[in-house]
Design an enzyme around this catalytic site. Structure first.
Site, PDB file in Angstrom:
ATOM      1  N   VAL A   1       0.818  -1.227   0.000  1.00 17.94           N
ATOM      2  CA  VAL A   1       0.000   0.000   0.000  1.00 17.94           C
ATOM      3  C   VAL A   1       0.850   1.275   0.000  1.00 17.94           C
ATOM      4  CG1 VAL A   1      -2.016  -1.113   1.062  1.00 17.94           C
ATOM      5  CG2 VAL A   1      -0.333   0.057   2.533  1.00 17.94           C
TER       6      VAL A   1
ATOM      7  N   ASN B   1      -7.313  -1.157   6.058  1.00 17.62           N
ATOM      8  CA  ASN B   1      -7.045  -1.803   7.343  1.00 17.62           C
ATOM      9  C   ASN B   1      -5.561  -2.078   7.589  1.00 17.62           C
ATOM     10  OD1 ASN B   1      -7.872  -3.950   9.594  1.00 17.62           O
ATOM     11  ND2 ASN B   1      -6.583  -5.020   8.117  1.00 17.62           N
TER      12      ASN B   1
ATOM     13  N   SER C   1      -7.345   4.190  15.468  1.00 18.89           N
ATOM     14  CA  SER C   1      -7.001   3.480  16.714  1.00 18.89           C
ATOM     15  C   SER C   1      -7.341   4.375  17.899  1.00 18.89           C
ATOM     16  CB  SER C   1      -5.494   3.187  16.734  1.00 18.89           C
ATOM     17  OG  SER C   1      -5.082   2.799  18.023  1.00 18.89           O
TER      18      SER C   1
ATOM     19  N   TYR D   1       2.909   6.179  15.424  1.00 17.43           N
ATOM     20  CA  TYR D   1       1.618   5.487  15.247  1.00 17.43           C
ATOM     21  C   TYR D   1       0.458   6.440  15.568  1.00 17.43           C
ATOM     22  CZ  TYR D   1      -1.723   1.572  15.633  1.00 17.43           C
ATOM     23  OH  TYR D   1      -2.794   0.713  15.482  1.00 17.43           O
ATOM     24  N   ALA D   2       0.584   7.197  16.666  1.00 17.87           N
ATOM     25  CA  ALA D   2      -0.489   8.143  17.035  1.00 17.87           C
ATOM     26  C   ALA D   2      -0.660   9.194  15.945  1.00 17.87           C
ATOM     27  CB  ALA D   2      -0.171   8.811  18.376  1.00 17.87           C
ATOM     28  N   ALA D   3       0.468   9.691  15.407  1.00 18.35           N
ATOM     29  CA  ALA D   3       0.378  10.702  14.339  1.00 18.35           C
ATOM     30  C   ALA D   3      -0.329  10.114  13.123  1.00 18.35           C
ATOM     31  CB  ALA D   3       1.780  11.181  13.959  1.00 18.35           C
ATOM     32  N   SER D   4       0.023   8.872  12.785  1.00 14.53           N
ATOM     33  CA  SER D   4      -0.595   8.260  11.593  1.00 14.53           C
ATOM     34  C   SER D   4      -2.081   8.036  11.817  1.00 14.53           C
ATOM     35  CB  SER D   4       0.113   6.944  11.234  1.00 14.53           C
ATOM     36  OG  SER D   4      -0.169   5.925  12.177  1.00 14.53           O
ATOM     37  N   LYS D   5      -2.450   7.573  12.995  1.00 17.44           N
ATOM     38  CA  LYS D   5      -3.861   7.217  13.226  1.00 17.44           C
ATOM     39  C   LYS D   5      -4.723   8.469  13.447  1.00 17.44           C
ATOM     40  CE  LYS D   5      -3.481   2.765  12.694  1.00 17.44           C
ATOM     41  NZ  LYS D   5      -4.115   2.123  11.534  1.00 17.44           N
TER      42      LYS D   5
ATOM     43  N   ILE E   1      -6.712  -5.091  20.589  1.00 16.13           N
ATOM     44  CA  ILE E   1      -7.321  -6.285  19.996  1.00 16.13           C
ATOM     45  C   ILE E   1      -6.256  -7.382  19.906  1.00 16.13           C
ATOM     46  CG2 ILE E   1      -8.605  -7.154  17.980  1.00 16.13           C
ATOM     47  CD1 ILE E   1      -9.970  -4.648  19.228  1.00 16.13           C
TER      48      ILE E   1
HETATM   49  P1  NAP Z   1      -1.771  -7.408  11.798  1.00 16.77           P
HETATM   50  O1  NAP Z   1      -2.307  -8.688  12.327  1.00 16.77           O
HETATM   51  O2  NAP Z   1      -0.325  -7.107  11.911  1.00 16.77           O
HETATM   52  O3  NAP Z   1      -2.236  -7.285  10.253  1.00 16.77           O
HETATM   53  C1  NAP Z   1      -1.851  -6.206   9.457  1.00 16.77           C
HETATM   54  C2  NAP Z   1      -1.641  -6.719   8.051  1.00 16.77           C
HETATM   55  O4  NAP Z   1      -1.233  -5.612   7.217  1.00 16.77           O
HETATM   56  C3  NAP Z   1      -0.529  -7.776   7.968  1.00 16.77           C
HETATM   57  O5  NAP Z   1      -0.913  -8.870   7.157  1.00 16.77           O
HETATM   58  C4  NAP Z   1       0.599  -6.984   7.318  1.00 16.77           C
HETATM   59  O6  NAP Z   1       1.510  -7.775   6.601  1.00 16.77           O
HETATM   60  C5  NAP Z   1      -0.168  -6.071   6.399  1.00 16.77           C
HETATM   61  N1  NAP Z   1       0.678  -4.985   5.916  1.00 16.77           N
HETATM   62  C6  NAP Z   1       1.665  -4.348   6.571  1.00 16.77           C
HETATM   63  N2  NAP Z   1       2.274  -3.464   5.778  1.00 16.77           N
HETATM   64  C7  NAP Z   1       1.641  -3.522   4.580  1.00 16.77           C
HETATM   65  C8  NAP Z   1       1.830  -2.869   3.337  1.00 16.77           C
HETATM   66  N3  NAP Z   1       2.802  -1.961   3.172  1.00 16.77           N
HETATM   67  N4  NAP Z   1       1.013  -3.178   2.307  1.00 16.77           N
HETATM   68  C9  NAP Z   1       0.038  -4.114   2.448  1.00 16.77           C
HETATM   69  N5  NAP Z   1      -0.174  -4.780   3.594  1.00 16.77           N
HETATM   70  C10 NAP Z   1       0.620  -4.494   4.655  1.00 16.77           C
HETATM   71  O7  NAP Z   1      -2.516  -6.165  12.463  1.00 16.77           O
HETATM   72  P2  NAP Z   1      -3.980  -6.012  13.079  1.00 16.77           P
HETATM   73  O8  NAP Z   1      -3.829  -5.999  14.544  1.00 16.77           O
HETATM   74  O9  NAP Z   1      -4.933  -6.927  12.437  1.00 16.77           O
HETATM   75  O10 NAP Z   1      -4.278  -4.510  12.642  1.00 16.77           O
HETATM   76  C11 NAP Z   1      -5.158  -4.170  11.588  1.00 16.77           C
HETATM   77  C12 NAP Z   1      -5.408  -2.668  11.662  1.00 16.77           C
HETATM   78  O11 NAP Z   1      -6.013  -2.348  12.919  1.00 16.77           O
HETATM   79  C13 NAP Z   1      -4.131  -1.824  11.588  1.00 16.77           C
HETATM   80  O12 NAP Z   1      -4.380  -0.649  10.843  1.00 16.77           O
HETATM   81  C14 NAP Z   1      -3.864  -1.476  13.031  1.00 16.77           C
HETATM   82  O13 NAP Z   1      -3.107  -0.299  13.151  1.00 16.77           O
HETATM   83  C15 NAP Z   1      -5.274  -1.313  13.544  1.00 16.77           C
HETATM   84  N6  NAP Z   1      -5.404  -1.458  14.985  1.00 16.77           N
HETATM   85  C16 NAP Z   1      -5.038  -2.614  15.602  1.00 16.77           C
HETATM   86  C17 NAP Z   1      -5.165  -2.708  16.978  1.00 16.77           C
HETATM   87  C18 NAP Z   1      -4.782  -3.943  17.736  1.00 16.77           C
HETATM   88  O14 NAP Z   1      -4.800  -3.890  18.960  1.00 16.77           O
HETATM   89  N7  NAP Z   1      -4.482  -5.046  17.107  1.00 16.77           N
HETATM   90  C19 NAP Z   1      -5.653  -1.612  17.716  1.00 16.77           C
HETATM   91  C20 NAP Z   1      -6.014  -0.459  17.045  1.00 16.77           C
HETATM   92  C21 NAP Z   1      -5.889  -0.384  15.666  1.00 16.77           C
HETATM   93  P3  NAP Z   1       2.899  -8.213   7.364  1.00 16.77           P
HETATM   94  O15 NAP Z   1       2.472  -9.052   8.519  1.00 16.77           O
HETATM   95  O16 NAP Z   1       3.648  -8.934   6.299  1.00 16.77           O
HETATM   96  O17 NAP Z   1       3.545  -6.918   7.800  1.00 16.77           O
END
Ligand code: NAP
Length: 237
Positions: A54, A80, A132, A145-149, A178
Site C-alpha cells: 500500500v 485496514n 485506533s 503510530y499516534a500521528a498516523s492514526k 485487539i
Molecule cells: P496485523 O495482524 O499485523 O495485520 C496487518 C496486516 O497488514 C498484515 O498482514 C501486514 O503484513 C499487512 N501490511 C503491513 N504493511 C503492509 C503494506 N505496506 N502493504 C500491504 N499490507 C501491509 O494487524 P492487526 O492488529 O490486524 O491490525 C489491523 C489494523 O487495525 C491496523 O491498521 C492497526 O493499526 C489497527 N489497529 C489494531 C489494533 C490492535 O490492537 N491489534 C488496535 C487499534 C488499531 P505483514 O504481517 O507482512 O507486515
C-alpha cells in the site's frame, strides 16, 4: 446471510489479524472479497488475495486495475493495513517515523485515491479507514503510530465532505486493544493494565472490529458519514 451479496470489497492487510477475520466474515455475507497484503498466504478458497504494497502507488493502481477488470467495480474499501514501530520520542529513529507514516497514512491515501474514481463512476461506495484509540488519546512510545492514526481521522473527515455528494460515505473505526500479532510484543504486565482500564474487562478480538466494518459497509449505515466509531470496550487511557 447475504448482507453484501455481490458487493466487491477490498480489504488491505487482510492476510492476518483483523483484516483476515473481516475477509472471512464478508465472504460469509456473499461479498466478492479481494485482499491486498504483503503476504499472499491463502485465506480461503473464495477470497482473492494479491501481493500489494500500500506504500507504493504503482502497486495499488495495478491492483485496482486488476480488481476492476475482474469484477467491474469496487463497492467497499477497507483501509485496514497498518504497522507499529514503537519507541519513545527521543529514541525514535527517522526510519521508524517514516516506516509507520508510509504504511498507515500514505497507504490509506494511495488506496483511496486509486479506488475513489471507480466509486464515483458507480455513484456508490463505502470507505472504511482503520484508526485506533491511540489516534484519539495518544499512547506512550507511539509518536509515529499516534500521528498516523490521528491523520487517518483527519483524512476521513475531509473525504466524508468531498465524496458523500458523489454517493460515497467515509468513516473511521478506532479499535482499542485487539488480540492479534500486533499485540504480541506487549508485555503481560502492560496487557493486564490495559484490561484494568477497559470497563468491559477484556481485550478485543478481531471479530469485534470486523463486525463494525460489516455494519458500516452495509445499507443500514447509509446515513453515517465522517464518523469515528470506537470499538474499545470503553477503554479510557
Ligand atoms: P496485523 O495482524 O499485523 O495485520 C496487518 C496486516 O497488514 C498484515 O498482514 C501486514 O503484513 C499487512 N501490511 C503491513 N504493511 C503492509 C503494506 N505496506 N502493504 C500491504 N499490507 C501491509 O494487524 P492487526 O492488529 O490486524 O491490525 C489491523 C489494523 O487495525 C491496523 O491498521 C492497526 O493499526 C489497527 N489497529 C489494531 C489494533 C490492535 O490492537 N491489534 C488496535 C487499534 C488499531 P505483514 O504481517 O507482512 O507486515
Amino acid at each position: 446471510m447475504g448482507f453484501l451479496k455481490d458487493k466487491v470489497v477490498v480489504i488491505t492487510g487482510g492476510a492476518s489479524g483483523i483484516g483476515r477475520v473481516s475477509a472471512k466474515i464478508f465472504g460469509a455475507e456473499n461479498a466478492n472479497v479481494i485482499v491486498w497484503d504483503l503476504k499472499t498466504e491463502k485465506v480461503s478458497d473464495e477470497i482473492h488475495i494479491y501481493n500489494v504494497d500500500v506504500r507504493n502507488s504503482d502497486s495499488v493502481q495495478e491492483a485496482t486495475r486488476i480488481a476492476i477488470e475482474k469484477f467491474g467495480q469496487i463497492d467497499v474499501l477497507i483501509n485496514n493495513a497498518g504497522i507499529t514501530q514503537d519507541a519513545s520520542l527521543l529514541k525514535m529513529s527517522d526510519q521508524q517515523w517514516r516506516d509507520v507514516l508510509d504504511v498507515n497514512l500514505t497507504g490509506v491515501f494511495n488506496c483511496t485515491k486509486s479506488v475513489a474514481p471507480h466509486m464515483i463512476e458507480e455513484k456508490f461506495g463505502r470507505i472504511i479507514n482503520t484508526s485506533s484509540v491511540v489516534g484519539l488519546y495518544g499512547n506512550y512510545g507511539q509518536t509515529n503510530y499516534a500521528a498516523s492514526k490521528a491523520g487517518v481521522i483527519g483524512m476521513t473527515k475531509v473525504w466524508a465532505r468531498e465524496l458523500a455528494p458523489k454517493g460515497i460515505t467515509v468513516n473511521a473505526v478506532a479499535p482499542g486493544f485487539i488480540s492479534t500479532n500486533m499485540m504480541k510484543t506487549i508485555p503481560k504486565k502492560i496487557l493486564d493494565t490495559i484490561i484494568e482500564k477497559t470497563p468491559v474487562g477484556r481485550l478485543g478480538i478481531p471479530e469485534d472490529v470486523a463486525n463494525v466494518y460489516l455494519f458500516l459497509a452495509s445499507e443500514k449505515a447509509s446515513f453515517i458519514n465522517g464518523a469515528v466509531i470506537s470499538v474499545d470496550g470503553g477503554y479510557v487511557g
